[in-house]
Design a protein around this motif. Structure first.
Motif, PDB file in Angstrom:
ATOM      1  N   ASN A  45       0.828  -1.203   0.000  1.00  0.00           N
ATOM      2  CA  ASN A  45       0.000   0.000   0.000  1.00  0.00           C
ATOM      3  C   ASN A  45       0.865   1.258   0.000  1.00  0.00           C
ATOM      4  O   ASN A  45       0.557   2.241  -0.681  1.00  0.00           O
ATOM      5  CB  ASN A  45      -0.922  -0.002   1.219  1.00  0.00           C
ATOM      6  CG  ASN A  45      -1.974   1.090   1.151  1.00  0.00           C
ATOM      7  OD1 ASN A  45      -2.562   1.332   0.103  1.00  0.00           O
ATOM      8  ND2 ASN A  45      -2.196   1.762   2.260  1.00  0.00           N
ATOM      9  N   GLN A  49       0.839   4.066  -2.894  1.00  0.00           N
ATOM     10  CA  GLN A  49       0.521   5.459  -2.587  1.00  0.00           C
ATOM     11  C   GLN A  49       1.631   6.422  -3.005  1.00  0.00           C
ATOM     12  O   GLN A  49       1.359   7.593  -3.279  1.00  0.00           O
ATOM     13  CB  GLN A  49       0.255   5.612  -1.087  1.00  0.00           C
ATOM     14  CG  GLN A  49      -1.041   4.955  -0.623  1.00  0.00           C
ATOM     15  CD  GLN A  49      -1.214   5.034   0.889  1.00  0.00           C
ATOM     16  OE1 GLN A  49      -0.242   5.145   1.645  1.00  0.00           O
ATOM     17  NE2 GLN A  49      -2.459   4.981   1.341  1.00  0.00           N
ATOM     18  N   THR A  50       2.865   5.945  -3.033  1.00  0.00           N
ATOM     19  CA  THR A  50       3.993   6.849  -3.283  1.00  0.00           C
ATOM     20  C   THR A  50       4.503   6.825  -4.725  1.00  0.00           C
ATOM     21  O   THR A  50       5.346   7.643  -5.083  1.00  0.00           O
ATOM     22  CB  THR A  50       5.171   6.512  -2.349  1.00  0.00           C
ATOM     23  OG1 THR A  50       5.545   5.134  -2.538  1.00  0.00           O
ATOM     24  CG2 THR A  50       4.805   6.737  -0.903  1.00  0.00           C
ATOM     25  N   TYR A 232      -2.133   8.469 -11.461  1.00  0.00           N
ATOM     26  CA  TYR A 232      -3.139   8.900 -10.483  1.00  0.00           C
ATOM     27  C   TYR A 232      -4.545   8.646 -11.017  1.00  0.00           C
ATOM     28  O   TYR A 232      -5.438   8.214 -10.282  1.00  0.00           O
ATOM     29  CB  TYR A 232      -2.937  10.380 -10.174  1.00  0.00           C
ATOM     30  CG  TYR A 232      -3.659  10.882  -8.942  1.00  0.00           C
ATOM     31  CD1 TYR A 232      -2.964  11.132  -7.769  1.00  0.00           C
ATOM     32  CD2 TYR A 232      -5.026  11.132  -8.949  1.00  0.00           C
ATOM     33  CE1 TYR A 232      -3.609  11.593  -6.632  1.00  0.00           C
ATOM     34  CE2 TYR A 232      -5.686  11.591  -7.834  1.00  0.00           C
ATOM     35  CZ  TYR A 232      -4.965  11.831  -6.672  1.00  0.00           C
ATOM     36  OH  TYR A 232      -5.620  12.284  -5.553  1.00  0.00           O
ATOM     37  N   ARG A 235      -5.417   5.137 -10.511  1.00  0.00           N
ATOM     38  CA  ARG A 235      -5.615   4.796  -9.097  1.00  0.00           C
ATOM     39  C   ARG A 235      -7.016   5.171  -8.620  1.00  0.00           C
ATOM     40  O   ARG A 235      -7.662   4.412  -7.899  1.00  0.00           O
ATOM     41  CB  ARG A 235      -4.568   5.492  -8.235  1.00  0.00           C
ATOM     42  CG  ARG A 235      -4.710   5.198  -6.751  1.00  0.00           C
ATOM     43  CD  ARG A 235      -3.792   6.047  -5.909  1.00  0.00           C
ATOM     44  NE  ARG A 235      -4.159   5.945  -4.498  1.00  0.00           N
ATOM     45  CZ  ARG A 235      -3.698   6.741  -3.548  1.00  0.00           C
ATOM     46  NH1 ARG A 235      -2.827   7.687  -3.836  1.00  0.00           N
ATOM     47  NH2 ARG A 235      -4.086   6.592  -2.297  1.00  0.00           N
ATOM     48  N   GLY A 280       6.026   8.655   2.160  1.00  0.00           N
ATOM     49  CA  GLY A 280       5.062   7.561   2.100  1.00  0.00           C
ATOM     50  C   GLY A 280       4.888   6.871   3.436  1.00  0.00           C
ATOM     51  O   GLY A 280       3.756   6.582   3.853  1.00  0.00           O
ATOM     52  N   ASN A 284       1.420   7.016   5.599  1.00  0.00           N
ATOM     53  CA  ASN A 284       0.800   5.733   5.906  1.00  0.00           C
ATOM     54  C   ASN A 284       0.687   5.516   7.414  1.00  0.00           C
ATOM     55  O   ASN A 284      -0.355   5.063   7.914  1.00  0.00           O
ATOM     56  CB  ASN A 284       1.618   4.600   5.274  1.00  0.00           C
ATOM     57  CG  ASN A 284       1.063   3.230   5.588  1.00  0.00           C
ATOM     58  OD1 ASN A 284       1.524   2.558   6.512  1.00  0.00           O
ATOM     59  ND2 ASN A 284       0.073   2.795   4.837  1.00  0.00           N
TER      60      ASN A 284
END
Length: 319
Positions: A45, A49-50, A232, A235, A280, A284
């Protein structure tokens, strides 16, 4: 070794190893406060995300190494993804061509940043701030303030799917990072970037085409922002009109955390990768601890101030 040389050596060691120390310390803290942090799913994850932040940060690194800055990368992500989405859903453009149009849009606007800054003789902060506002306004005009949806599945795969459990976007980040490293360390352009950031006037005197170097760098930053916008979009499965708002601040913070001097001329791609991972891990960890997005912004802002102060202190003390 003289005291002056010893001080410079210490300064370089601090700049080189402090990003790793910060990342390891943050990982240790997060693993102690939350038992779920080291789970494989959470690690994946973090990577997911990064990835797009990492792609943006590659372009931002090159810009900052020339002693510049680009505040428009978030808006360029949005306008690039917007062109891709609208071209495919409303203009009837084939998906592959729509993606190319979006990447072209981001790259051209990045080049325009460089032209405005070099030929208009204005500060990068002001020039890219204007582009940030203009590009965001274009997104709102094109979309009517509504999210672009029903994007063809083929355009979303790389930003949303996985290979062997690892997001495709992570592989894109890795490829972009390798290309950026080669560009910076093995090409004439990379040497020129470092020279321009160290002393633009001396570079010009030595025959380096300073303006052209800066224009190319801002164009590459726009290209990276367009790729990040593509990731993005996949995502989130759409193009929100306020997509990637604040991304420029995260990218600048990641570059600074990675040890790149905000005054230019000193830094590395590897350091930026470490800075991206630090952002990140922090984001997180805060999510796992159920911190509100508002507190995440407060902490990110504090980190920006801290890294700028540290960079200024290091230059005064050791350079």
């Amino acid at each position: 070794m003289s005291n002056e040389k010893r001080a410079v050596s210490i300064g370089h060691l601090i700049q080189r190893f402090s990003p790793i120390f910060i990342l390891l310390l943050l990982i240790l803290v997060m693993s102690l406060v939350n038992e779920h942090f080291f789970q494989f799913a959470n690690m994946i994850n973090i990577i997911r995300q990064t990835a797009f932040l990492g792609v943006v940060a590659m372009g931002m690194t090159l810009v900052i190494l020339t002693a510049g800055i680009d505040l428009s990368v978030g808006s360029l992500m949005a306008i690039s993804a917007c062109v891709m989405g609208v071209a495919a859903t409303e203009w009837g453009v084939p998906p592959a061509l729509a993606i190319l149009l979006g990447i072209l849009a981001g790259t051209v606007m990045g080049i325009l940043n460089g032209v405005i800054i070099t030929k208009g003789k204005i500060q990068p902060f002001i020039g890219t701030l204007g582009m940030m506002v203009m590009a965001r306004g274009l997104v709102l005009l094109i979309t009517g303030g509504l999210a672009v949806r029903d994007i063809p599945e083929s355009m979303l795969v790389i930003g949303s799917q996985r290979l062997w459990g690892v997001p495709y976007s992570a592989f894109v980040f890795m490829v972009i990072a390798i290309i950026a490293w080669i560009l910076l360390n093995k090409t004439t352009l990379g040497r020129n970037v470092m020279a321009v950031g160290g002393n633009a006037e001396a570079s010009r005197t030595s025959g380096i085409r300073v303006d052209r170097t800066k224009i190319i760098v801002y164009g590459l930053c726009g290209f990276a922002a367009a790729i990040a916008g593509f990731l993005y979009m996949g995502r989130v499965n759409s193009v929100p009109p306020l997509m990637a708002t604040g991304m420029e601040l995260q990218a600048i913070t990641a570059v600074a955390l990675g040890g790149t001097s905000l005054a230019g001329g000193n830094g590395s791609i590897v350091g930026t990768i470490i800075g991206v991972l630090t952002i990140g891990v922090l984001n997180n960890g805060l999510q796992l601890m159920e911190f509100s997005p508002a507190w995440q912004q407060v902490i990110l802002g504090g980190m920006i101030i801290a890294v700028v102060i540290f960079d200024s202190w290091r230059k005064r003390k050791f350079d």
